[in-house]
Motif scaffolding. Structure first.
Motif, PDB file in Angstrom:
ATOM      1  N   VAL A 706       0.867  -1.181   0.000  1.00 39.30           N
ATOM      2  CA  VAL A 706       0.000   0.000   0.000  1.00 39.30           C
ATOM      3  C   VAL A 706       0.900   1.226   0.000  1.00 39.30           C
ATOM      4  O   VAL A 706       1.583   1.502   0.975  1.00 39.30           O
ATOM      5  CB  VAL A 706      -0.928   0.006   1.235  1.00 39.30           C
ATOM      6  N   PHE A 707       0.885   1.929  -1.108  1.00 36.61           N
ATOM      7  CA  PHE A 707       1.851   3.001  -1.353  1.00 36.61           C
ATOM      8  C   PHE A 707       1.034   4.258  -1.640  1.00 36.61           C
ATOM      9  O   PHE A 707       0.566   4.446  -2.744  1.00 36.61           O
ATOM     10  CB  PHE A 707       2.701   2.575  -2.549  1.00 36.61           C
ATOM     11  N   SER A 708       0.813   5.077  -0.619  1.00 38.06           N
ATOM     12  CA  SER A 708      -0.130   6.178  -0.768  1.00 38.06           C
ATOM     13  C   SER A 708       0.569   7.482  -1.141  1.00 38.06           C
ATOM     14  O   SER A 708       1.497   7.903  -0.456  1.00 38.06           O
ATOM     15  CB  SER A 708      -0.899   6.374   0.541  1.00 38.06           C
ATOM     16  N   PRO A 709       0.079   8.165  -2.205  1.00 37.34           N
ATOM     17  CA  PRO A 709       0.669   9.458  -2.551  1.00 37.34           C
ATOM     18  C   PRO A 709       0.335  10.520  -1.507  1.00 37.34           C
ATOM     19  O   PRO A 709       0.963  11.549  -1.452  1.00 37.34           O
ATOM     20  CB  PRO A 709       0.012   9.790  -3.895  1.00 37.34           C
ATOM     21  N   ALA A 710      -0.677  10.228  -0.686  1.00 37.69           N
ATOM     22  CA  ALA A 710      -1.110  11.214   0.309  1.00 37.69           C
ATOM     23  C   ALA A 710      -0.119  11.360   1.452  1.00 37.69           C
ATOM     24  O   ALA A 710      -0.115  12.362   2.145  1.00 37.69           O
ATOM     25  CB  ALA A 710      -2.477  10.808   0.862  1.00 37.69           C
ATOM     26  N   CYS A 711       0.710  10.336   1.676  1.00 38.68           N
ATOM     27  CA  CYS A 711       1.591  10.381   2.849  1.00 38.68           C
ATOM     28  C   CYS A 711       2.889  11.135   2.558  1.00 38.68           C
ATOM     29  O   CYS A 711       3.343  11.208   1.429  1.00 38.68           O
ATOM     30  CB  CYS A 711       1.887   8.971   3.352  1.00 38.68           C
ATOM     31  N   ASP A 712       3.456  11.702   3.623  1.00 38.96           N
ATOM     32  CA  ASP A 712       4.725  12.417   3.511  1.00 38.96           C
ATOM     33  C   ASP A 712       5.897  11.528   3.889  1.00 38.96           C
ATOM     34  O   ASP A 712       7.054  11.898   3.683  1.00 38.96           O
ATOM     35  CB  ASP A 712       4.725  13.641   4.429  1.00 38.96           C
ATOM     36  N   GLY A 713       5.604  10.395   4.480  1.00 40.11           N
ATOM     37  CA  GLY A 713       6.661   9.484   4.892  1.00 40.11           C
ATOM     38  C   GLY A 713       6.132   8.077   5.025  1.00 40.11           C
ATOM     39  O   GLY A 713       4.923   7.871   5.209  1.00 40.11           O
ATOM     40  N   ILE A 714       7.020   7.104   4.888  1.00 43.87           N
ATOM     41  CA  ILE A 714       6.663   5.692   5.055  1.00 43.87           C
ATOM     42  C   ILE A 714       7.544   5.136   6.166  1.00 43.87           C
ATOM     43  O   ILE A 714       8.772   5.257   6.111  1.00 43.87           O
ATOM     44  CB  ILE A 714       6.888   4.899   3.758  1.00 43.87           C
ATOM     45  N   LEU A 715       6.907   4.555   7.176  1.00 41.98           N
ATOM     46  CA  LEU A 715       7.635   3.997   8.315  1.00 41.98           C
ATOM     47  C   LEU A 715       7.491   2.490   8.322  1.00 41.98           C
ATOM     48  O   LEU A 715       6.382   1.968   8.299  1.00 41.98           O
ATOM     49  CB  LEU A 715       7.088   4.575   9.630  1.00 41.98           C
ATOM     50  N   ASP A 716       8.629   1.806   8.299  1.00 38.11           N
ATOM     51  CA  ASP A 716       8.597   0.354   8.407  1.00 38.11           C
ATOM     52  C   ASP A 716       8.001  -0.004   9.773  1.00 38.11           C
ATOM     53  O   ASP A 716       8.370   0.568  10.796  1.00 38.11           O
ATOM     54  CB  ASP A 716      10.021  -0.195   8.287  1.00 38.11           C
ATOM     55  N   ALA A 717       7.050  -0.942   9.775  1.00 38.05           N
ATOM     56  CA  ALA A 717       6.329  -1.285  11.000  1.00 38.05           C
ATOM     57  C   ALA A 717       7.267  -1.726  12.123  1.00 38.05           C
ATOM     58  O   ALA A 717       6.961  -1.540  13.302  1.00 38.05           O
ATOM     59  CB  ALA A 717       5.308  -2.373  10.708  1.00 38.05           C
ATOM     60  N   THR A 718       8.420  -2.282  11.771  1.00 33.43           N
ATOM     61  CA  THR A 718       9.364  -2.737  12.808  1.00 33.43           C
ATOM     62  C   THR A 718       9.977  -1.572  13.578  1.00 33.43           C
ATOM     63  O   THR A 718      10.559  -1.753  14.642  1.00 33.43           O
ATOM     64  CB  THR A 718      10.503  -3.564  12.172  1.00 33.43           C
ATOM     65  N   GLN A 719       9.842  -0.339  13.031  1.00 31.45           N
ATOM     66  CA  GLN A 719      10.428   0.845  13.673  1.00 31.45           C
ATOM     67  C   GLN A 719       9.391   1.669  14.426  1.00 31.45           C
ATOM     68  O   GLN A 719       9.666   2.808  14.815  1.00 31.45           O
ATOM     69  CB  GLN A 719      11.103   1.723  12.601  1.00 31.45           C
ATOM     70  N   PHE A 720       8.199   1.099  14.642  1.00 29.65           N
ATOM     71  CA  PHE A 720       7.102   1.825  15.286  1.00 29.65           C
ATOM     72  C   PHE A 720       7.516   2.403  16.642  1.00 29.65           C
ATOM     73  O   PHE A 720       7.188   3.533  16.982  1.00 29.65           O
ATOM     74  CB  PHE A 720       5.897   0.893  15.452  1.00 29.65           C
ATOM     75  N   GLY A 721       8.258   1.652  17.425  1.00 32.37           N
ATOM     76  CA  GLY A 721       8.659   2.084  18.760  1.00 32.37           C
ATOM     77  C   GLY A 721       9.637   3.240  18.762  1.00 32.37           C
ATOM     78  O   GLY A 721       9.912   3.819  19.826  1.00 32.37           O
TER      79      GLY A 721
END
Length: 791
Positions: A706-721
């Motif tokens: 899911v690659f949204s043009p609306a977002c300003d950044g993409i965070l890998d789920a493993t880096q949530f913390g």
């Protein structure tokens, strides 16, 4: 002969041989024709940005006939659909603001061109056109007719776009050769050797030094003269004006010294000055190239796509592991990451990501699919034609259509300082010169030149882009991928953070799922599994993994209503999955839990109950963030888990449930109306509107494409913390920029104080100037890495 310049291209024309049109003089009919074209299309303000910006159009009769061949044209096109073709052309003549302006207004010159965007550093123009109204050949011929002939080579098209300009290297080489030899020939006078041979040959040595200085003065420093002249003609004062003035003054003064035997002059200082300044410019260019390389090729987005294995099984793989010939499974709302051939019977593709137009295009088996399209509806399979291009995905993601219009604070500061810097510097230089001229002529010239050279704001201009570029690189290495450098500044301003619940603070890993209701038979399990296969919703993915493997079935129709559920048909059977409101069942009143309800052929079967598993870092993260930010959790689910979340999260966290996508957007808008600077963190699928509305939109990426043009950044789920760390790091990055501004200004103040008092020679000033740039780059690199490694 009496000569004048062509109004269009600036070339010299001999009197009586000129072509006169509209009271203007042109060197040939070609230039006159270009002016005429611009005049007829109300584009004469092309000449307002810069005098004589054009090039003489070349005779290209028959040169581009090969563009009548559709097979050749298809190789040159980036994107090719019914009414939309996109091509990127390399145009060597692009050199100024007039070029950008005319090339971004091509739609006024030729019907059928929709938009055109210029990439100035790469000298490329990206043209979107309607093939029913014009053709690539007509566009190329039109570009040639106005003096912007593109470079097209079928054998090495890619290499042609990447031609390396070595002019700066040659200039540095010439300057270094002349500087070294001038220094060597100046040694006898440095040491004031008065023996017979130096007295006899002093004049010869001085004129030899003069001769060696000419290539440096005329060739190596030519870029500064051209830039300064263009700046003066446009009514602006850039930093190259004092530099060019300083070089010219040194040359004239040194020539006068030799002619009238006042001394040896400053040719050694002048050659050294030019050499060190060009070296500083090369360092700056290499710095930017390094950051660009890191951005384009190493910041791989954490996007996965489902690959269909030869045995029929499926596995999620990283996009850059895809090879030609692989078979991919593309679900509803997924991005097509590569060009390929559709294997499934039919598909509906949304190319708004590429073209900005949101009208879906219907495809049938065997049709070509282009990277950047978004699949709508039931799951499809495709075969890969080319491996993925990360730089192309970056280009799509950074499309101007999706950019947010925000003010750049650091750029505003730089612009303000730069606007007044050159006039103030020139004023100080002339005032100091007239002061010293009555005390000591030699010192006056030294002071004047040293002031012009030492106060170069190169370091000031470099500090913000280099700092932010380095920050992007470091964040990318930690699996936090930002769209551009501006997002770093926006992150530092955030005071409120909004989290989506499902798929964001909950994990998509297998969790406890139970079924309540009438028992399903094997056939109904098979229907469910095949319907879920086409959905990308976090609950759908978890339920799909939970149900055992089943035989594949053809889904005849598939519709997913964001925030509600799925309606599908398989072999005459209808299946509805989703919320109780979507299925119009009220079984949720007694047990408020996260559920997916099931209805088959109009008969309600029951529901799957999800015991949400929250991310293990959630409590610590929220506790850390609550110290500095207002925290909100928005969820489309009911409030069945309110008590659990109230126990887990800090007391000041606002929890809002039963939110449809449009309500999430309205909620963020209301926060902004109250003066909040909002960051939204969501899954990128259900939250596209809210992500676009927020000041900063971050999409969490797990194992779905899911690659949204609306977002300003993409965070890998493993880096949530690590979100709290990233927020602190953004603030520290802005601190680094302002500290760099301070160092740069301090350097200028100290340097000028020495120069004004006559204690700084022009040569030392020339050495210090690039050293200041190295100092700033070194400082921001050290500070960026220090804050990155700070716990």
């Amino acid at each position: 002969m009496d000569t004048t310049n062509c109004f269009h291209c600036g070339n010299e024309i001999i009197k009586n041989n000129e072509v006169i049109f509209d009271d203007k003089q042109f060197c040939c009919n070609g230039c006159k024709t270009v002016y005429e074209i611009f005049s007829q299309n109300d584009l004469t303000c092309y000449y307002d940005f810069q005098a004589s910006p054009g090039a003489t159009p070349q005779d290209i009769q028959g040169k581009y006939d090969f563009l009548d061949n559709e097979e050749i044209v298809s190789k040159l096109l980036e994107f090719q659909e019914n009414s939309t073709h996109i091509v990127s052309l390399y145009i060597p003549h692009i050199h100024c603001s007039s070029c950008i302006w005319i090339l971004e207004n091509l739609q006024k010159l030729q019907q059928g061109i929709v938009t055109s965007q210029v990439n100035f550093p790469e000298k490329k123009v990206r043209i979107t056109f309607n093939p029913e109204q014009t053709s690539l050949k007509k566009i190329v011929e039109m570009l040639c007719s106005i003096g912007y002939e593109p470079y097209i080579s079928l054998e090495n098209f890619d290499e042609g776009k990447k031609k390396v300009d070595r002019t700066l290297i040659y200039k540095i080489g010439v300057a270094f050769f002349c500087f070294g030899n001038i220094m060597l020939l100046s040694f006898p006078e440095y040491f004031e050797v008065e023996e017979f041979w130096i007295n006899q040959y002093r004049g010869f040595f001085r004129w030899l030094i003069f001769g060696l200085s000419l290539p440096t003065f005329i060739y190596s420093a030519s870029g500064y003269y051209v830039s300064a002249w263009k700046s003066i003609k446009s009514g602006l004062l850039n930093i190259d004006i004092p530099i060019a003035l300083g070089i010219v003054v040194m040359f004239i003064r040194s020539t006068v010294d030799i002619v009238f035997d006042y001394g040896q002059g400053f040719f050694d200082s002048m050659a050294g000055l030019i050499f060190f300044m060009l070296l500083g410019k090369l360092f700056q260019i290499k710095t930017y190239d390094f950051l660009s390389f890191e951005r384009d090729y190493k910041s791989y987005f954490p996007i996965a796509v489902t690959k269909v294995l030869p045995d029929g099984n499926e596995e999620a793989v990283q996009v850059y592991d895809i090879q030609k010939g692989d078979r991919l499974l593309i679900r509803n709302q997924e991005l097509i990451p590569v060009d390929g051939i559709l294997i499934s019977e039919k598909a509906s593709i949304d190319y708004s990501f590429v073209t900005g137009e949101a009208v879906p295009i219907e495809k049938k088996s065997g049709d070509k699919l282009f990277a950047g399209g978004k699949q709508l509806g039931k799951v499809i399979e495709m075969e890969v034609l080319f491996s993925v291009s990360q730089s192309y995905l970056t280009q799509l993601w950074s499309n101007d259509v999706f950019q947010k219009k925000v003010e750049q604070q650091h750029k505003t500061i730089t612009d303000k300082i730069s606007r007044y810097f050159t006039p103030a510097l020139l004023l100080l230089a002339f005032a100091s010169f007239f002061y010293w001229i009555f005390i000591d002529v030699t010192t006056a010239f030294n002071v004047f030149t040293a002031i012009l050279i030492v106060a170069c704001p190169c370091a000031l201009a470099l500090t913000a882009p280099f700092t932010l570029g380095n920050v992007l690189r470091i964040l990318g290495s930690r699996k936090f991928y930002l769209k551009n450098a501006l997002v770093v500044e926006q992150l530092a301003k955030v005071d409120s953070i909004v989290f989506d619940k499902t798929g964001t603070i909950t994990t998509n890993e297998k969790t406890s799922i139970t079924y309540e209701g009438n028992e399903l038979n094997d056939f109904e399990f098979k229907l469910l599994k095949n319907v879920l296969r086409g959905s990308n919703h976090p609950l759908s993915r978890r339920l799909y993994d939970f149900i055992p493997n089943q035989e594949k079935m053809e889904v005849s129709s598939f519709e997913e209503i964001i925030g509600k559920g799925i309606f599908a048909a398989i072999e005459g059977n209808t299946i509805k999955l989703g919320s109780s409101q979507f299925l119009k069942t009220m079984t949720e009143n007694t047990h408020k839990k996260t559920k997916v309800h099931v209805e088959i052929n109009g008969i309600y079967k029951g529901s799957y109950v999800f015991n949400n598993q929250y991310r293990k870092e959630l409590e610590v993260l929220f506790e850390d963030l609550a110290k500095k930010y207002n925290l909100y959790v928005l969820s489309g689910d009911n409030d069945g888990e309110r008590r659990i979340l109230e126990k887990m999260l800090p007391a000041n966290t606002t929890l809002v449930f039963n939110q449809k996508p449009e309500q999430k957007l309205a909620y963020i808008n209301s926060l902004q109306q109250n003066g909040k600077n909002v960051m939204m963190i969501g899954d990128g699928l259900n939250d596209a509107g809210a992500l676009a509305q927020s000041n900063v939109g971050i999409s969490i990426s797990e194992n779905v494409n899911v690659f949204s043009p609306a977002c300003d950044g993409i965070l890998d789920a493993t880096q949530f913390g690590k979100i709290a760390f990233f927020m602190r790091y953004a603030k520290n990055a802005m601190k680094t920029i302002y500290m760099s501004f301070g160092i740069s200004l301090l350097y200028n103040v100290v340097g000028l104080s020495y120069a004004v008092t006559g204690n700084l020679s022009p040569l030392v000033a020339a050495i210090i100037m690039p050293l200041s740039t190295v100092t700033i780059v070194g400082f921001v690199t050290i500070m960026s890495n220090f804050f990155a490694n700070k716990k």
